[in-house]
Design a protein around this motif. Sequence first.
Motif, short mmCIF file in Angstrom:
data_model
loop_
_atom_site.label_atom_id
_atom_site.label_comp_id
_atom_site.label_asym_id
_atom_site.label_seq_id
_atom_site.Cartn_x
_atom_site.Cartn_y
_atom_site.Cartn_z
N ASP A 78 0.81 -1.22 0.00
CA ASP A 78 0.00 0.00 0.00
C ASP A 78 0.84 1.27 0.00
O ASP A 78 0.33 2.36 0.28
N VAL A 81 -0.58 3.05 -3.45
CA VAL A 81 -2.04 3.06 -3.55
C VAL A 81 -2.67 3.58 -2.26
O VAL A 81 -3.74 4.21 -2.29
N GLY A 82 -2.02 3.34 -1.12
CA GLY A 82 -2.54 3.88 0.13
C GLY A 82 -2.49 5.40 0.15
O GLY A 82 -3.44 6.06 0.60
N GLU A 83 -1.38 5.96 -0.32
CA GLU A 83 -1.27 7.42 -0.42
C GLU A 83 -2.31 7.98 -1.40
O GLU A 83 -2.90 9.04 -1.15
N ARG A 84 -2.56 7.24 -2.49
CA ARG A 84 -3.53 7.69 -3.47
C ARG A 84 -4.94 7.71 -2.87
O ARG A 84 -5.70 8.65 -3.10
N GLU A 85 -5.30 6.68 -2.12
CA GLU A 85 -6.63 6.62 -1.52
C GLU A 85 -6.83 7.70 -0.47
O GLU A 85 -7.92 8.24 -0.32
N ARG A 86 -5.79 8.00 0.29
CA ARG A 86 -5.90 9.03 1.32
C ARG A 86 -5.85 10.44 0.75
O ARG A 86 -6.11 11.42 1.46
N GLY A 87 -5.49 10.56 -0.52
CA GLY A 87 -5.41 11.87 -1.15
C GLY A 87 -4.09 12.58 -0.92
O GLY A 87 -3.90 13.70 -1.41
N SER A 163 1.55 -2.02 -5.80
CA SER A 163 0.97 -0.80 -5.24
C SER A 163 0.73 0.25 -6.31
O SER A 163 -0.23 1.01 -6.24
N ARG A 167 -5.76 -0.47 -8.22
CA ARG A 167 -6.65 0.69 -8.16
C ARG A 167 -6.99 1.08 -6.72
O ARG A 167 -7.33 2.23 -6.47
N ASP A 168 -6.98 0.12 -5.81
CA ASP A 168 -7.29 0.42 -4.42
C ASP A 168 -6.55 -0.55 -3.51
O ASP A 168 -5.96 -1.53 -3.98
N ARG A 169 -6.59 -0.29 -2.20
CA ARG A 169 -5.84 -1.10 -1.24
C ARG A 169 -6.36 -2.53 -1.17
O ARG A 169 -5.58 -3.46 -0.96
#
Length: 270
Positions: A78, A81-87, A163, A167-169
């Motif tokens: 993550d 992708v984790g950074e992407r989901e959190r914005g 990652s 597309r998502d975690r």
Amino acid sequence: MELSQVFSLASKEFRDRLRNRWVLAVAVVFTVFSVVIAYFGGAQQGSVGLRSIEFTIASLVSLVIYLIPLIALILGFDAIVGERERGSLDLLLSLPITRLEVLLGKYLGLAAALTLSTLAGFALIAVLLYQQWNWRGLFHYGGFVISSILLGWAFLSLALLISVAARDRARASGLAIATWFFFVLVFDLLVLGLLVSTGGRIAGDVFAYLLLLNPADVFRILNVFSLEDVNKLYGLTSVVPPALGNPLRMGAVMVLWIVLPLMIARWRFK
């Protein structure tokens, strides 16, 4: 590329892992499992304790193949992708920093945390080997630990690729577990199935070189051929050709497993 920005991001990632005690937790797990396996690995032969350097390394090879890839994949799946989901990824990229610098900074910080935990986890075994066999024990054990670190870096590279591509975690975590299953459990079964289904026509060097497609098998070959007794213990003297018995050559293959996924990740990172 600004190396100062890469190292700043790497330092942040490393400090985060120290702050949440991830390094300590993994080091404790490594220590407990390595001591138990090294001491009780020969129980089925009716003996307990450190029997020899060769047997200790052979006992720990299986532990490393199962545990380090899983830890590396969990550590890095993550990272992007984790950074992407959190914005926070968009905020990070709005700064004067390139995607390559972000990718390298993330990787180096996570690799440093993984390396520290691995070294700490195997430190107690190193002390025990030194007490029993002095520096002779540490020489071969040091090679084993270095190859274990390289294996972790290779799977960490795969984790960064996952990652970047996911597309998502949730999908990233599923791909990470699937990657572990494939390389650690399924790949060798497929190769053996191919060997059996072709009636042995695919054998010899072809069979051996197929093992290079799996970083876990590259690690196994590195340590199988590091000591003659370990080689005999695994019974692969006649399976793997002498050309693959060169530690430097196999080390280069492991480095390719580290570099290539990162290159693909950089290409996919948009």
